[in-house]
Design a protein around this motif. Structure first.
Motif, PDB file in Angstrom:
ATOM      1  N   UNK A  34       1.005  -1.081   0.163  1.00 44.96           N
ATOM      2  CA  UNK A  34       0.062   0.063  -0.185  1.00 44.96           C
ATOM      3  C   UNK A  34       0.841   1.345  -0.037  1.00 44.96           C
ATOM      4  N   UNK A  35       1.888   1.089   0.852  1.00 38.70           N
ATOM      5  CA  UNK A  35       2.742   2.347   0.752  1.00 38.70           C
ATOM      6  C   UNK A  35       3.292   2.754  -0.716  1.00 38.70           C
ATOM      7  N   UNK A  74       0.825   7.175  -6.038  1.00 42.59           N
ATOM      8  CA  UNK A  74      -0.325   8.097  -6.025  1.00 42.59           C
ATOM      9  C   UNK A  74      -1.481   7.334  -6.746  1.00 42.59           C
ATOM     10  N   UNK A  75      -1.362   5.931  -6.407  1.00 45.10           N
ATOM     11  CA  UNK A  75      -2.381   5.372  -6.535  1.00 45.10           C
ATOM     12  C   UNK A  75      -3.317   5.096  -5.128  1.00 45.10           C
ATOM     13  N   UNK A  76      -3.799   6.317  -4.908  1.00 41.40           N
ATOM     14  CA  UNK A  76      -4.467   6.099  -3.444  1.00 41.40           C
ATOM     15  C   UNK A  76      -5.497   4.931  -3.425  1.00 41.40           C
ATOM     16  N   UNK A  77      -6.517   5.107  -4.320  1.00 43.18           N
ATOM     17  CA  UNK A  77      -7.571   4.079  -4.188  1.00 43.18           C
ATOM     18  C   UNK A  77      -7.182   2.591  -3.986  1.00 43.18           C
ATOM     19  N   UNK A  78      -6.068   2.235  -4.966  1.00 41.87           N
ATOM     20  CA  UNK A  78      -5.492   0.921  -4.739  1.00 41.87           C
ATOM     21  C   UNK A  78      -4.892   0.776  -3.396  1.00 41.87           C
ATOM     22  N   UNK A  83      -5.751   2.298  -0.624  1.00 37.49           N
ATOM     23  CA  UNK A  83      -6.690   2.159   0.485  1.00 37.49           C
ATOM     24  C   UNK A  83      -7.272   0.875   0.914  1.00 37.49           C
ATOM     25  N   UNK A  84      -7.600  -0.058  -0.490  1.00 36.15           N
ATOM     26  CA  UNK A  84      -7.779  -1.398  -0.635  1.00 36.15           C
ATOM     27  C   UNK A  84      -7.134  -2.106   0.514  1.00 36.15           C
ATOM     28  N   UNK A  85      -5.662  -2.104   0.326  1.00 35.70           N
ATOM     29  CA  UNK A  85      -4.652  -2.851   1.323  1.00 35.70           C
ATOM     30  C   UNK A  85      -4.914  -2.456   2.789  1.00 35.70           C
ATOM     31  N   UNK A  86      -4.833  -1.163   2.887  1.00 29.89           N
ATOM     32  CA  UNK A  86      -5.017  -0.797   4.252  1.00 29.89           C
ATOM     33  C   UNK A  86      -6.330  -1.043   5.008  1.00 29.89           C
ATOM     34  N   UNK A 101      -7.094  -3.554   8.359  1.00 29.69           N
ATOM     35  CA  UNK A 101      -7.831  -3.302   9.495  1.00 29.69           C
ATOM     36  C   UNK A 101      -8.953  -4.118   9.810  1.00 29.69           C
ATOM     37  N   UNK A 102      -9.478  -4.965   8.862  1.00 34.10           N
ATOM     38  CA  UNK A 102     -10.479  -5.833   8.801  1.00 34.10           C
ATOM     39  C   UNK A 102     -10.031  -7.276   9.337  1.00 34.10           C
ATOM     40  N   UNK A 103      -8.871  -7.642   8.882  1.00 35.99           N
ATOM     41  CA  UNK A 103      -8.256  -8.782   8.947  1.00 35.99           C
ATOM     42  C   UNK A 103      -7.545  -9.193  10.903  1.00 35.99           C
TER      43      UNK A 103
END
Length: 591
Positions: free
Chosen positions: A377-378, A384-388, A390-393, A397-399
């Motif tokens: 994600x970093x 600057x592919x922020x939306x992608x 955010x998916x990993x971040x 959080x969920x797991x």
């Protein structure tokens, strides 16, 4: 019945305690006559209470009633076998300038050791109470002479320290440590009150000579450990390393101590020493995990020191390591480190992403998977592919709910939103993180939230804040020159806006990375001169002090800044470190 029993047993104790409070209060206020009446009343009810006896004697002496004190003491001595009271009687004569009678009673107290060497503790303590340190020292020494198995080196060392005899103090601490190795850390703490970072400090020199003499006369790894510890306090990590090698050569009981020394040297930016230490661990380690940890720390330093012209050499080192040890779970930290190096230093983001995606296929636990996704994600934020990103971040959080890495991922979600200019969403995430169980994350979250809150309403377009967020992103992307230039634009075009101290501070930190220390110092000084009421004042004072101390060769200026931080910013997160450094610069003994 129970109530009657309670009253019978407890009420006298309660009343006695109340009388004790009255007596203490009278004494504290200097009302000695009333205090004397109360303590005599207490003594009448508890004649074996030494504390009451001492207070009665002390009050008589405060009132210069020496004959009354003497009569009381003589009566007590005739009824008890407590030789320390001869010290008290001797001191009563001393107060009357009757040296002959005083010394006669002191000698009676000391000679009581001939009957029972264990009297040493009470007798010496009594001498200490009256600051009669020479007599207290004589008491302990005589006790050990009479009964060699008594180990009174620790109280003796403390007495010699109080008496200003540093060499004898240190020698007794060393002797005590030899007989009580488990107390070595306590001995270090005691010695630390007398030594400092200056290897020319007299106490440092004395301790060094004593330990070297011990090593030469009676080799013992204990002396190597103490000498190595002294060199660490002096920040002489090369010499500390030599002592740790001597210990390892003799014991061969693991390399943890040497690894820890390497990490200390790395933290103190003593990179050459740290690299020597980690290379030694790599050569000596018998287990793969220790070797890999040393490789990891070594490569972190080499990355910090690398230039574009040396990037390929470092990449080849990583690849050679993977050829030797494989790309398995065991080398996961090094794989993540390598991907970071590829993306953030060599600008090979696609290669880094591909490498990490392969790593995700390894048999990993949830935490290891999260570590990889966090780096992925970093790298996407770097692109600057922020939306992608955010998916990993969000997956992290969920797991791994409520874990520290989950909170770190939430903070990075907020940071990515902030980079994009979505300040409202960033704030909503930061509010949650203010109560993070990780103090570091909570502090970072609060700092970012304050930055956004203080600047988002300044103008409807939020131009300055957006520019600052862009500069922050450039810094994250290792594009420091561009970040410095953009921050300069903010400083020129938004002079009246509250973002200015933040821009000065951020630019100062980037100038430090570029080793432009004078320019960085100028930035921090501007904050100190013009924004004293702002939230960054303690950061600026501490940062400028550190520059003066470590890079601009102006320790006196550093000392004054540490002093200002101590006395005017006691709530600062830098308070403890500033106080320690101020005391060392002033030449104090540091506990």
């Amino acid at each position: 019945m129970r109530l009657l029993l309670f009253l019978f047993l407890c009420v006298p104790t309660i009343l006695l305690a109340q009388d004790d409070l009255f007596a203490k209060e009278y004494y504290k206020n200097g009302d000695f006559e009333k205090a004397l009446v109360e303590y005599k009343r207490l003594y009448a009810k508890s004649r074996s209470n030494i504390s009451y006896i001492k207070q009665i004697i002390d009050i008589h002496q405060q009132l210069e009633q020496y004959k009354e004190a003497e009569d009381f003491l003589v009566k007590i001595i005739s009824k008890t076998n407590y030789p320390a009271f001869y010290v008290t009687l001797g001191y009563n004569y001393q107060l009357q300038n009757n040296t002959e009678e005083a010394n006669q009673n002191y000698n009676i107290a000391i000679n009581s050791l001939l009957v029972n060497s264990n009297n040493a503790y009470a007798v010496a303590r009594a001498f200490q109470d009256y600051s009669l340190l020479d007599q207290a020292i004589s008491t302990y020494e005589k006790a050990m002479e009479l009964k060699p198995q008594l180990n009174l080196k620790l109280p003796l060392a403390q007495l010699y320290g109080e008496n200003g005899d540093i060499e004898k103090m240190m020698l007794n601490y060393i002797d005590f440590a030899e007989k009580n190795p488990v107390s070595l850390n306590n001995v270090k703490r005691a010695l630390n009150s007398f030594i400092n970072e200056d290897d020319n400090n007299q106490s440092n020199i004395i301790l060094r000579k004593l330990l070297i003499k011990k090593i030469q006369q009676e080799p013992n790894v204990l002396w190597n450990e103490l000498l190595g510890w002294l060199f660490v306090q002096q920040k002489d990590y090369g010499k500390a390393f030599a002592q740790e090698k001597a210990i390892y050569t003799r014991n061969l009981d693991g390399l943890d101590r040497i690894m820890n020394l390497g990490k200390i040297a790395e933290k103190e930016k003593e990179f050459e020493n740290a690299k020597s230490i980690f290379n030694y661990v790599i050569d000596e380690a018998q287990d793969i995990d220790t070797k890999l940890m040393a490789f990891y720390d070594l490569f972190q330093i080499e990355t910090k020191e690398a230039y574009a012209s040396t990037y390929q050499d470092l990449q080849n080192k990583y690849l050679a390591l993977f050829d030797t040890y494989g790309t398995f779970a065991q080398t996961l930290d090094l794989q993540i480190s390598y991907a970071h190096f590829l993306a953030f230093y060599m600008n090979k983001t696609e290669e880094a992403i591909s490498f990490l995606e392969k790593a995700l296929k390894l048999p990993l636990n949830n935490l290891q998977t999260a570590d990889i996704k966090l780096e992925l994600a970093d790298i996407l934020v770097l692109k600057e592919e922020f939306n992608k990103a955010l998916i990993y971040y969000t997956q992290i959080q969920r797991n791994l709910k409520n874990s520290e890495i989950s909170q770190k991922a939430r903070f990075k979600v907020a940071k990515a939103s902030y980079y994009k200019g979505d300040f409202k969403w960033a704030e909503s995430q930061l509010k949650i993180l203010k109560s993070s169980t990780s103090q570091l994350i909570a502090n970072d979250a609060l700092d970012l939230k304050l930055l956004i809150t203080d600047n988002k309403y300044e103008d409807s377009l939020q131009t300055a804040l957006k520019r600052y967020a862009k500069a922050d992103l450039l810094a994250f992307q290792n594009r420091n020159d561009e970040a410095i230039t953009l921050l300069e634009l903010i400083l020129e075009e938004h002079k009246t806006e509250p973002i200015i101290p933040q821009a000065l501070y951020k630019q100062g930190k980037l100038l430090e990375i570029k080793k432009q220390f004078e320019n960085a110092a100028n930035n921090y000084q501007q904050i100190i001169d013009n924004y004293r009421e702002g939230i960054l004042i303690d950061n600026a004072i501490y940062s400028l002090a550190e520059l003066y101390l470590y890079h601009l060769n102006a320790p006196e200026k550093a000392k004054e800044l540490y002093k200002e931080l101590i006395f005017n910013h006691a709530d600062s997160i830098y308070f403890i470190e500033a106080r320690q450094k101020y005391r060392k610069l002033r030449g104090d003994a540091i506990n």
